[in-house]
Design an enzyme around this catalytic site. Sequence first.
Site, mmCIF file in Angstrom:
data_model
loop_
_atom_site.group_PDB
_atom_site.id
_atom_site.type_symbol
_atom_site.label_atom_id
_atom_site.label_comp_id
_atom_site.label_asym_id
_atom_site.label_seq_id
_atom_site.Cartn_x
_atom_site.Cartn_y
_atom_site.Cartn_z
ATOM 1 N N SER A 1 3.898 -1.877 10.354
ATOM 2 C CA SER A 1 5.349 -1.956 10.539
ATOM 3 C C SER A 1 5.933 -3.316 10.168
ATOM 4 C CB SER A 1 5.718 -1.564 11.977
ATOM 5 O OG SER A 1 5.321 -0.218 12.228
ATOM 6 N N ASN B 1 0.870 -1.175 0.000
ATOM 7 C CA ASN B 1 0.000 0.000 0.000
ATOM 8 C C ASN B 1 0.906 1.224 0.000
ATOM 9 O OD1 ASN B 1 -1.746 2.092 0.495
ATOM 10 N ND2 ASN B 1 -2.260 1.465 2.590
ATOM 11 N N GLY C 1 3.005 2.518 10.694
ATOM 12 C CA GLY C 1 3.983 3.583 10.474
ATOM 13 C C GLY C 1 4.693 4.034 11.735
ATOM 14 N N GLU D 1 -4.948 -4.584 10.798
ATOM 15 C CA GLU D 1 -3.912 -3.565 10.968
ATOM 16 C C GLU D 1 -4.176 -2.782 12.256
ATOM 17 O OE1 GLU D 1 -2.003 -2.472 6.954
ATOM 18 O OE2 GLU D 1 -3.726 -1.165 7.231
ATOM 19 N N LYS E 1 0.141 4.297 -0.242
ATOM 20 C CA LYS E 1 -0.430 5.509 0.360
ATOM 21 C C LYS E 1 -0.163 6.711 -0.561
ATOM 22 C CE LYS E 1 0.077 3.281 4.799
ATOM 23 N NZ LYS E 1 0.218 3.390 6.248
ATOM 24 N N GLU F 1 -6.518 4.960 7.997
ATOM 25 C CA GLU F 1 -6.294 6.371 7.663
ATOM 26 C C GLU F 1 -7.535 6.964 6.998
ATOM 27 O OE1 GLU F 1 -2.591 5.726 5.596
ATOM 28 O OE2 GLU F 1 -1.695 5.151 7.511
ATOM 29 N N HIS G 1 -9.296 1.342 5.208
ATOM 30 C CA HIS G 1 -7.997 1.589 5.850
ATOM 31 C C HIS G 1 -8.188 2.563 7.012
ATOM 32 C CE1 HIS G 1 -3.872 2.750 6.574
ATOM 33 N NE2 HIS G 1 -3.533 1.639 5.937
HETATM 34 P P1 13P Z 1 3.368 0.512 7.553
HETATM 35 O O1 13P Z 1 3.816 -0.817 6.954
HETATM 36 O O2 13P Z 1 4.120 1.674 6.982
HETATM 37 O O3 13P Z 1 3.331 0.460 9.032
HETATM 38 O O4 13P Z 1 1.858 0.728 7.053
HETATM 39 C C1 13P Z 1 0.944 -0.289 7.220
HETATM 40 C C2 13P Z 1 -0.287 0.046 6.467
HETATM 41 O O5 13P Z 1 -1.035 0.934 6.839
HETATM 42 C C3 13P Z 1 -0.579 -0.702 5.238
HETATM 43 O O6 13P Z 1 -1.869 -0.463 4.795
#
Ligand code: 13P
Length: 256
Positions: free
Chosen positions: A213, A10, A173, A167, A12, A97, A95
Site C-alpha cells: 500500500s 510490480n 493491496g 512486504e 501483477k 502471492e 512474492h
Molecule cells: P500494493 O502496492 O498494491 O499494496 O502491492 C504491493 C505489492 O505486492 C508489490 O509487490
Amino acid sequence: MTRIPVIAGNWKMYKTHAESIAFVQELAPLLADYSGVERVVCPTFIALAGVAEALKGTGIKVGAQQMHWEPQGAFTSQIAPTMLQGLADYVIIGHSECRAYLAETDETVNKKAKAALAHALKPIIAVGESLAQNEAGETDAFVGGQVTAALAGLSAADMAQVIIAYEPIWAIGTGKNASAAQANSVIGMIRGVVRGLYGETVAAATRIQYGGSVKPENMLEYMSQPEIDGGLVGGASLKLNDFKELVRLAAQAKGV
Ligand code: 13P
C-alpha cells in the site's frame, strides 16, 4: 555507504501487452528527470519483450515477476531464467502471492535466487509476515528466517546484485500500510540478518525496499526512513502520475 534508491512497479496480473507498452511510452519522459533513482517496471511475461524494446535508452529497467529455477525442461507453463536473459534486468522472487497461490517455498525461493544470479538476473527477494504472525509478535523471527533461507549459499559478491523487499502480507493491496517506523524497524532487522551472514560492508550496501500500500501520500515518510531504500509498489505503479510521484518523492527524500 550510499545506497541508490530503487522504485519497482510490480504490475501483477494487470495491463495487456498493448497497454503495458503504451504505458511505458508515456511513463519514460515523466521519469527522465530522476536518474538518481533506479526505476524498474515489472510487467506480465508476455509484455517483457515489447516493454524492454520501448524502454531502450531511457535508463528504466525491466523486471519479471517470477521464474523457474531450471534453465529449461518439461515444466509446462513455466518461464526459465535463460528466457528472461536480454529481456529483464530483475526478477521478483518469493512474492507472497506466489507463496500463497503458487506453492512457492523458502526452498524454491533459494533455488530461484541462485538461478537468477547464475543467469545475470538480479533477484528482488520478497519476504513478509501474515497478520496473525504480526499480531503474535513473530514478525522478526519469521521474516528473519525467510531472509536466511532465501540467501543460503549466496556469496558476499552475489549480494551486490540482490534486493530484498519487505512486504507485510497484511499491507498488500489492503490500504492498510505498515507505519514508516514499523517498516524501518523490520528492515533494520533484515539488515542485521544480512550483517550476521556477510558482515558490515555487505549489510551497509544491500538495498532493502518496503512494499504494501505504498502511494504518493505515504512515500515521503517511508523514504525518509534511514533503513528504507525504495519501494516495491503494486496498485500505485499502475497509474502514470502516481508512479512519477513515487519516483519524485524518493529522489526528494534521499536527496538524489
Ligand atoms: P500494493 O502496492 O498494491 O499494496 O502491492 C504491493 C505489492 O505486492 C508489490 O509487490
